[in-house]
Scaffold this active site. Structure first.
Site, mmCIF file in Angstrom:
data_model
loop_
_atom_site.group_PDB
_atom_site.id
_atom_site.type_symbol
_atom_site.label_atom_id
_atom_site.label_comp_id
_atom_site.label_asym_id
_atom_site.label_seq_id
_atom_site.Cartn_x
_atom_site.Cartn_y
_atom_site.Cartn_z
ATOM 1 C CG HIS A 45 26.820 25.874 63.202
ATOM 2 N ND1 HIS A 45 25.992 25.895 62.061
ATOM 3 C CD2 HIS A 45 26.186 26.208 64.171
ATOM 4 C CE1 HIS A 45 24.875 26.572 62.186
ATOM 5 N NE2 HIS A 45 24.886 26.604 63.743
ATOM 6 C CG HIS A 282 27.640 26.595 68.268
ATOM 7 N ND1 HIS A 282 27.294 24.992 68.222
ATOM 8 C CD2 HIS A 282 26.594 27.176 67.832
ATOM 9 C CE1 HIS A 282 26.150 25.161 67.741
ATOM 10 N NE2 HIS A 282 25.538 26.070 67.590
ATOM 11 C CD GLU A 432 3.396 9.480 72.689
ATOM 12 O OE1 GLU A 432 4.295 10.102 73.532
ATOM 13 O OE2 GLU A 432 2.587 8.753 73.656
ATOM 14 C CG HIS A 494 -7.046 11.872 76.733
ATOM 15 N ND1 HIS A 494 -6.363 12.368 77.520
ATOM 16 C CD2 HIS A 494 -6.182 10.720 76.588
ATOM 17 C CE1 HIS A 494 -5.601 11.834 78.350
ATOM 18 N NE2 HIS A 494 -5.603 10.488 77.770
HETATM 19 C C1 LIG Z 1 15.493 20.821 68.229
HETATM 20 C C2 LIG Z 1 16.632 21.897 68.076
HETATM 21 N N1 LIG Z 1 16.683 22.915 69.054
HETATM 22 C C3 LIG Z 1 17.557 23.954 68.815
HETATM 23 C C4 LIG Z 1 18.452 24.094 67.949
HETATM 24 C C5 LIG Z 1 19.487 25.307 67.605
HETATM 25 N N2 LIG Z 1 20.671 24.837 68.002
HETATM 26 C C6 LIG Z 1 21.607 24.304 66.681
HETATM 27 S S1 LIG Z 1 23.199 23.892 67.645
HETATM 28 C C7 LIG Z 1 22.790 23.973 69.046
HETATM 29 C C8 LIG Z 1 23.530 23.849 70.118
HETATM 30 C C9 LIG Z 1 24.116 22.383 70.055
HETATM 31 O O1 LIG Z 1 25.124 22.224 70.880
HETATM 32 P P1 LIG Z 1 26.063 20.972 70.695
HETATM 33 O O2 LIG Z 1 25.221 19.604 70.387
HETATM 34 O O3 LIG Z 1 27.017 20.797 72.054
HETATM 35 O O4 LIG Z 1 26.825 21.429 69.634
HETATM 36 P P2 LIG Z 1 28.198 22.013 69.602
HETATM 37 O O5 LIG Z 1 28.256 23.438 69.862
HETATM 38 O O6 LIG Z 1 29.334 21.351 70.502
HETATM 39 O O7 LIG Z 1 28.816 22.019 67.936
HETATM 40 C C10 LIG Z 1 21.431 24.710 68.821
HETATM 41 C C11 LIG Z 1 20.614 24.845 70.272
HETATM 42 C C12 LIG Z 1 18.414 23.003 66.864
HETATM 43 N N3 LIG Z 1 19.145 22.927 65.948
HETATM 44 N N4 LIG Z 1 17.400 21.838 67.089
#
Ligand SMILES: Cc1ncc(C[n+]2csc(CCOP(=O)(O)OP(=O)(O)O)c2C)c(N)n1
Ligand SMILES: [Mg+2]
Length: 681
Positions: A45, A282, A432, A494
């Site tokens: 990334h 990204h 939680e 529950h």
């Molecule tokens: C809990 C979770 N869900 C999904 C992902 C997959 N994922 C990685 S980055 C991302 C998008 C993140 O967007 P942002 O925080 O705006 O990052 P940017 O593209 O701006 O670097 C997703 C959905 C993850 N890492 N963790």
């Protein structure tokens, strides 16, 4: 200090002055390393590190107080990369500031065995404070770390001796903002007024979905107002203006009784002529052509993985880091002279060693509990153990997700953490996931063993934080009560059925489901003595009779012969509330001339770690087996084999008084005895 004068003598060759690196160079070094490492790995990334480069310069170059030579210095500032996909930003910072992370490791980004895995992993790379990647949790970890800082400061600081006074910094992106867990933890951080917590929001308007990644279709929250509503100080800056970010950090640092959010407007992949501000940047390499164009555009003519000496010197934090720790060591020395007991205790707490004589003291309680063999719910037995443990083990930091009176996690020695000051018990509210992710931060900070309660069935809400604790091998304790259909009237919503088994499936998670007060006490002891991993205690709502055993010998092996029979023809294995059914069945079978052995198996993972010889002595190959647990049956096949029987529940429960529900689903001594008869040879 003034810089040495440079005299220019006409005709003389002056040594080439090494101009100190500009903020722009410092930022561009981060940009280049990120895009080149991602390109080399053919995955990763690049956008986030390129977009947060100036923010990183402002924080890491001007404020972050740390010692690259000693990532464990107790009073270092904590830094959390909650948007962990931008791992190359953190690796570049660690490398450039002088941690033991050579360039070779950056070249091997995301390769097998490298110190630079896809997402930052605590315990794997020096300087990585917590494992991040599952979005949102890093922020919650940071809240936990900042809370740990405040509580430790309250406990150990003395006038003129700010032994603990560090900041906790966290980077987060849109993804972390969208994740619910950021709401849980940040709301509580506002309520508890956890100061010295400074979050940097990478507000770039981009995440993943849709062609261009433009976030407006799915995320339009007003983060500013959201965090103001939590009680945070919120600041807004241009995230590419180092001076502006620097000023915001100063302002945030001055506000010691509120957390701060610095909203930084940024452009993802800033500097890349075509891919900046696009979703394409990204999570994929920019490509050779775009990388070349970026080098041109940002004025970075150096080859991949090459950083000019002046820029290296600019980033190098080893000297200031060494000095900062040295100053602190001096402070600590003076503190130790004035407050020797506190100093010794601080050192012990940070080391993670339990208090001396912990075992002797606790074992007296344990032996007593075994001898009394009282009829109590194991949640109550847990509370009894905590009455002894909390005063004896001051690093215990308890709490519950709004179920203190049900989980019985609160004891006489519990002091509630409020808006200011210290304490050893947190009312986490109905949060939680936030609680468990905060507990990870508390444990990672050092100085605490967090324990937190909720109903077992809601461990699902927190599950990924439990998984992360296991992945990071950190010590904390989950008090998960109302552990089966035996909770009764609250019904199937529950009543956990799959939870005991699924928790056991998390590698490195020790699960204990004790059958009585003595087993509960042993489980607590094991949880605290286990310094390298989390433990889940599964405890009953309903009363359970105390088992009769001469000594507690064997319980700590996770599975043991609780009640034997000469010439046994079978083995009944049971956990928790079902152990009494096994004993009842044993009696019935004995009356019918069938001797059987009863094995209590409070912790399967602990049992599995015993030597083979021991395991075979408890579960001899020749004897057929029946397992009894009020939950799904699959897990028990590994102990009973294909010829054995499992009495469990492969469906959801029913709402009715506990006794009726248990009987309805066949959890009776009669039924267990019947199962044994069906399999004995
Ligand atoms: C809990 C979770 N869900 C999904 C992902 C997959 N994922 C990685 S980055 C991302 C998008 C993140 O967007 P942002 O925080 O705006 O990052 P940017 O593209 O701006 O670097 C997703 C959905 C993850 N890492 N963790
Ligand atoms: Mg984004």
């Amino acid at each position: 200090m003034s810089s040495p004068a440079v005299s220019t003598v006409p005709g003389a060759t002056a040594p080439a002055a090494s101009p100190s690196a500009s903020d722009r160079d410092l930022a561009n070094a981060l940009r280049a390393l990120a895009m080149d490492a991602v390109e080399a790995a053919k995955s990763g990334h690049p956008g986030m590190p390129m977009g947060m480069a100036e923010i990183a310069v402002a924080l890491w170059h001007r404020h972050h107080r740390h010692n690259p030579a000693n990532p464990a210095w107790p009073n270092r500032d904590r830094f959390v990369l909650s948007n962990g996909h931008g791992s190359m930003l953190l690796y570049s910072l660690l490398h450039l500031t002088g941690y033991a992370l050579p360039m070779e490791e950056l070249r091997r980004f995301r390769q097998l065995g490298s110190k630079t895995p896809g997402h930052p992993e605590h315990g794997h790379t020096p300087g990585v404070e917590t494992t991040t990647g599952p979005l949102g949790q890093g922020v919650a970890n940071a809240v936990g770390m900042a809370l740990a800082e405040r509580l430790l400061a309250c406990e150990f600081n003395r006038p003129g001796f700010e032994l603990v006074d560090h900041y906790t910094y966290v980077f987060l992106g849109d993804g972390c903002m969208m994740e619910g867990v950021s709401h849980e933890a940040c709301a509580l951080a506002g309520t508890l007024r956890i100061g010295r917590l400074i979050a940097f929001y990478d507000d770039n308007g981009i995440s993943i979905d849709s062609e261009k990644g433009q976030i407006g279709q799915w995320y339009t929250d007003d983060a500013r107002r959201r965090f103001e509503a939590y009680g945070w100080q919120v600041l807004s800056v241009d995230g590419h203006d180092v001076e502006a970010v620097d000023r915001a950090i100063k302002k945030a640092k001055r506000n010691k009784d509120r957390p701060s959010l610095i909203c930084c407007k940024t452009t993802i992949a800033k500097g890349a002529p075509k891919k900046a501000n696009t979703g394409a940047a990204h999570g994929a390499p920019l490509g050779a052509e775009e990388i070349a164009a970026t080098r041109q555009a940002i004025g970075w003519p150096y080859p991949p993985f090459e950083v000019p000496q002046a820029v290296r010197d600019g980033w190098d934090a080893r000297e200031p880091g060494k000095r900062a720790e040295r100053r602190w060591n001096l402070l600590f020395k003076k503190y130790a002279a004035l407050y020797p007991a506190e100093a010794a205790e601080f050192t012990r707490r940070i080391s993670g060693n339990l208090p001396a004589q912990f075992r002797e003291k606790f074992d007296a309680f344990l032996a007593d509990a075994n001898q009394k063999a009282e009829t109590v719910a194991t949640r109550k037995a847990s509370q009894n153990a905590l009455e002894v443990l909390v005063p004896a083990v001051p690093e215990l930091l308890g709490g519950s997700a709004d179920l203190s009176g049900s989980n019985l996690t609160i004891v006489k020695g519990s002091h509630i953490v409020g808006r200011e000051g210290g304490g050893n018990y947190v009312f986490y509210g109905v949060r939680e996931f936030g609680m468990c992710a905060m507990m990870n931060g508390l444990a990672l900070h050092g100085g605490f063993i967090p324990y937190g309660g909720t109903f077992l069935v809601f461990s699902d809400y927190a599950r990924n934080a439990l998984r992360m604790a296991a992945l990071m091998k950190i010590r904390l304790v989950y008090v998960l009560t109302h552990d089966s259909i035996g909770l009764g009237e609250d019904g199937p919503t529950h009543q956990p059925v799959e939870h005991a088994s699924t928790l056991r499936l998390i590698p490195g998670m020790d699960v204990w489901r004790p059958c009585d007060a003595a087993e509960t006490a042993v489980a607590w002891r094991a949880a605290l003595e286990r310094s390298k991993g989390p433990t889940a205690l599964l405890l009953s709502r309903q009363n359970l009779p105390g088992a009769k055993r001469a000594s507690v010998e064997g319980i700590d092996k996770g599975g043991y012969v609780l009640s034997d029979a000469a010439a046994a023809r079978g083995v009944i294995i049971a956990t928790g509330s079902e152990v009494q059914l096994a004993l009842g069945a044993q009696k019935l079978l004995a009356e019918g001339g069938i001797p059987v052995r009863v094995v209590s198996m409070p912790s399967t993972s602990v049992f599995d770690r015993q030597p083979e010889e021991y395991r075979r002595s408890v579960l001899p190959d020749a004897l057929p087996r029946v397992a009894v647990e009020a939950g799904v049956t699959d897990f028990w096949r590994k102990y009973v084999g294909l010829d054995g029987a499992v009495i469990g529940l492969d469906r959801f429960g029913e709402s009715a008084p506990a006794g009726d529900v248990l009987k309805h689903f066949g959890f009776t001594p009669d039924n267990v005895a019947k199962a044994v008869r069906s399999i004995i040879r």
